[in-house]
Structure formats: C-alpha cells, structure tokens
Design a protein around this motif. Sequence first.
Motif, PDB file in Angstrom:
ATOM      1  N   LEU A 193       0.833  -1.195   0.000  1.00  0.00           N
ATOM      2  CA  LEU A 193       0.000   0.000   0.000  1.00  0.00           C
ATOM      3  C   LEU A 193       0.876   1.256   0.000  1.00  0.00           C
ATOM      4  O   LEU A 193       1.770   1.400   0.830  1.00  0.00           O
ATOM      5  CB  LEU A 193      -0.912  -0.010   1.232  1.00  0.00           C
ATOM      6  N   ASP A 194       0.595   2.156  -0.951  1.00  0.00           N
ATOM      7  CA  ASP A 194       1.348   3.409  -1.080  1.00  0.00           C
ATOM      8  C   ASP A 194       2.855   3.163  -1.125  1.00  0.00           C
ATOM      9  O   ASP A 194       3.643   3.787  -0.420  1.00  0.00           O
ATOM     10  CB  ASP A 194       1.022   4.365   0.064  1.00  0.00           C
ATOM     11  N   ASN A 195       3.241   2.222  -1.993  1.00  0.00           N
ATOM     12  CA  ASN A 195       4.664   1.913  -2.203  1.00  0.00           C
ATOM     13  C   ASN A 195       5.347   1.532  -0.892  1.00  0.00           C
ATOM     14  O   ASN A 195       6.408   2.049  -0.548  1.00  0.00           O
ATOM     15  CB  ASN A 195       5.391   3.084  -2.871  1.00  0.00           C
ATOM     16  N   TYR A 196       4.719   0.609  -0.179  1.00  0.00           N
ATOM     17  CA  TYR A 196       5.285   0.019   1.040  1.00  0.00           C
ATOM     18  C   TYR A 196       5.468   1.058   2.162  1.00  0.00           C
ATOM     19  O   TYR A 196       6.338   0.920   3.009  1.00  0.00           O
ATOM     20  CB  TYR A 196       6.612  -0.685   0.734  1.00  0.00           C
ATOM     21  N   LYS A 197       4.582   2.041   2.182  1.00  0.00           N
ATOM     22  CA  LYS A 197       4.663   3.095   3.201  1.00  0.00           C
ATOM     23  C   LYS A 197       4.527   2.541   4.615  1.00  0.00           C
ATOM     24  O   LYS A 197       5.112   3.071   5.563  1.00  0.00           O
ATOM     25  CB  LYS A 197       3.574   4.134   2.940  1.00  0.00           C
ATOM     26  N   PHE A 198       3.756   1.453   4.770  1.00  0.00           N
ATOM     27  CA  PHE A 198       3.481   0.912   6.099  1.00  0.00           C
ATOM     28  C   PHE A 198       4.264  -0.377   6.371  1.00  0.00           C
ATOM     29  O   PHE A 198       3.854  -1.200   7.188  1.00  0.00           O
ATOM     30  CB  PHE A 198       1.975   0.679   6.259  1.00  0.00           C
ATOM     31  N   LEU A 199       5.377  -0.534   5.682  1.00  0.00           N
ATOM     32  CA  LEU A 199       6.171  -1.753   5.785  1.00  0.00           C
ATOM     33  C   LEU A 199       6.564  -2.081   7.218  1.00  0.00           C
ATOM     34  O   LEU A 199       6.548  -3.244   7.628  1.00  0.00           O
ATOM     35  CB  LEU A 199       7.428  -1.625   4.914  1.00  0.00           C
ATOM     36  N   MET A 200       6.900  -1.071   7.998  1.00  0.00           N
ATOM     37  CA  MET A 200       7.321  -1.299   9.373  1.00  0.00           C
ATOM     38  C   MET A 200       6.140  -1.295  10.342  1.00  0.00           C
ATOM     39  O   MET A 200       6.336  -1.394  11.557  1.00  0.00           O
ATOM     40  CB  MET A 200       8.352  -0.248   9.786  1.00  0.00           C
ATOM     41  N   GLU A 201       4.927  -1.179   9.815  1.00  0.00           N
ATOM     42  CA  GLU A 201       3.730  -1.147  10.659  1.00  0.00           C
ATOM     43  C   GLU A 201       2.780  -2.297  10.336  1.00  0.00           C
ATOM     44  O   GLU A 201       1.564  -2.177  10.477  1.00  0.00           O
ATOM     45  CB  GLU A 201       3.014   0.200  10.499  1.00  0.00           C
ATOM     46  N   LEU A 202       3.362  -3.405   9.859  1.00  0.00           N
ATOM     47  CA  LEU A 202       2.566  -4.610   9.624  1.00  0.00           C
ATOM     48  C   LEU A 202       2.444  -5.378  10.933  1.00  0.00           C
ATOM     49  O   LEU A 202       3.100  -5.067  11.923  1.00  0.00           O
ATOM     50  CB  LEU A 202       3.228  -5.472   8.553  1.00  0.00           C
ATOM     51  N   LYS A 203       1.601  -6.396  10.943  1.00  0.00           N
ATOM     52  CA  LYS A 203       1.395  -7.167  12.171  1.00  0.00           C
ATOM     53  C   LYS A 203       2.716  -7.657  12.760  1.00  0.00           C
ATOM     54  O   LYS A 203       3.613  -8.022  12.004  1.00  0.00           O
ATOM     55  CB  LYS A 203       0.456  -8.345  11.911  1.00  0.00           C
ATOM     56  N   PRO A 204       2.869  -7.566  14.085  1.00  0.00           N
ATOM     57  CA  PRO A 204       1.856  -7.323  15.118  1.00  0.00           C
ATOM     58  C   PRO A 204       1.577  -5.845  15.392  1.00  0.00           C
ATOM     59  O   PRO A 204       0.849  -5.532  16.331  1.00  0.00           O
ATOM     60  CB  PRO A 204       2.465  -7.975  16.362  1.00  0.00           C
TER      61      PRO A 204
END
Length: 213
Positions: A137-148
Amino acid sequence: MFSAIIFDIDDTLVYYENLNIEEWYEEVCLPSCESLGIEISLDDWNSLVSGKFSRDWPAKLGVDAKTFWKTIDEYNYKFRIKMGRQGRIKKYEDTDVLSKIDVKMIAYSVSSKKCAEFSLEITSLRKFFYSVYGKDLDNYKFLMELKPHGGLLREILRRENISPSDCLVIGDSPRDYFAGIAAGCSAIIVDRENKYQGDFKKIENLWELISLL
C-alpha cells in the motif's frame, strides 16, 4: 455488534497445500536474492517471514527494504500462479460462512495486493470482500507497521471510514490478534488446530462468527 470485519487472508481464509518453508525459500527467496545480488540462508529467511527479524533487516545486506520486499512480492506472485496451476491454493471449508455474514468485509495480507487478489480470485472468495489490501500500500509506506503492529490496519480503517470500535479483526496467529488490538479493534484468532494458548480470544472455526455478529 460490529459493522465491519477485516480478515487476514493466508492461513485464515486460504491455505497452500503441502507448502513448507524450504519450498518457499527455493521458489521465492533464492531467485529474489539472485536478482538483487545478495545471499540469505534458509534460517535467516525463516526468521524474516516469522517476524523474528524486522522487515528492514535486508538493509544489513545493502538492499533497501522496500526494494527487497517488492522483489520478494514479484517472485511470490509468480509462485502463486504456479501453485494455482497445480491446484494447491485452497479455501478452508468454513469460509462458506462468508455468504451468511451481512456486514462490510475487507481482506488484507502481508503479501502484495496482487498476490492477495490472486489467492481470493482462484478460490472464488473475492466476491465477498468490499476491498483488498496488501503490504505494498502506497509503495510500502506501512512496511514497518505490519502485524503485530497496527499501522496498516489503522490506515485501512481510515480509508474505509470504519470506527475501530465497530470493527473485528480476524487472523490465524497471535501476531494477527495483537495487530488488531493495536489498531483499536476487537480481534479473534481462528485456531483450527488448537495451536495457541495465551491471553487472546480465539474460535475453532469461522462458523462461530455468526454468534458474535
């Protein structure tokens, strides 16, 4: 009780027949590493996908994390096509309950949106979901905010205009559960094989959702 449900996809809704970490390593990790000019051992790959290593760990090898995961997702998509042709992408029988649920349903994955859509389409589950999201999403903008962590889920809630208090998050592991809680939602693990014990809510199959809605 809830106006929306967010489902994890892999091992919650669908499974990959006879897939093991060694095959995943050979089909996805090794060709990705070859294209990037790096080497990752099977043990390190296992640590990456299990969450023992953070998702920016590839930076230690001199590869930007976004570039690394984008490459992984590209080869993972090719591998899913291969498994699809082999008839190895299956839906769990209890996903029949989706046709009985009358709230907004959204699916998400820590694979790419393209991978997620493919798994849902080939198992005829895509029609039940209003939206599908992946970690790209949005070019891996939330890569460090994936589960958990709950960052990706919070962004999904924002885009779908869903209040966290009105949303149930369903996954197959404690990491899914704690991501849902971190996003301010209610959360449940579907634990079909009774693998997990701990301070979280769980059900044995998806049909139990009917009594919770």
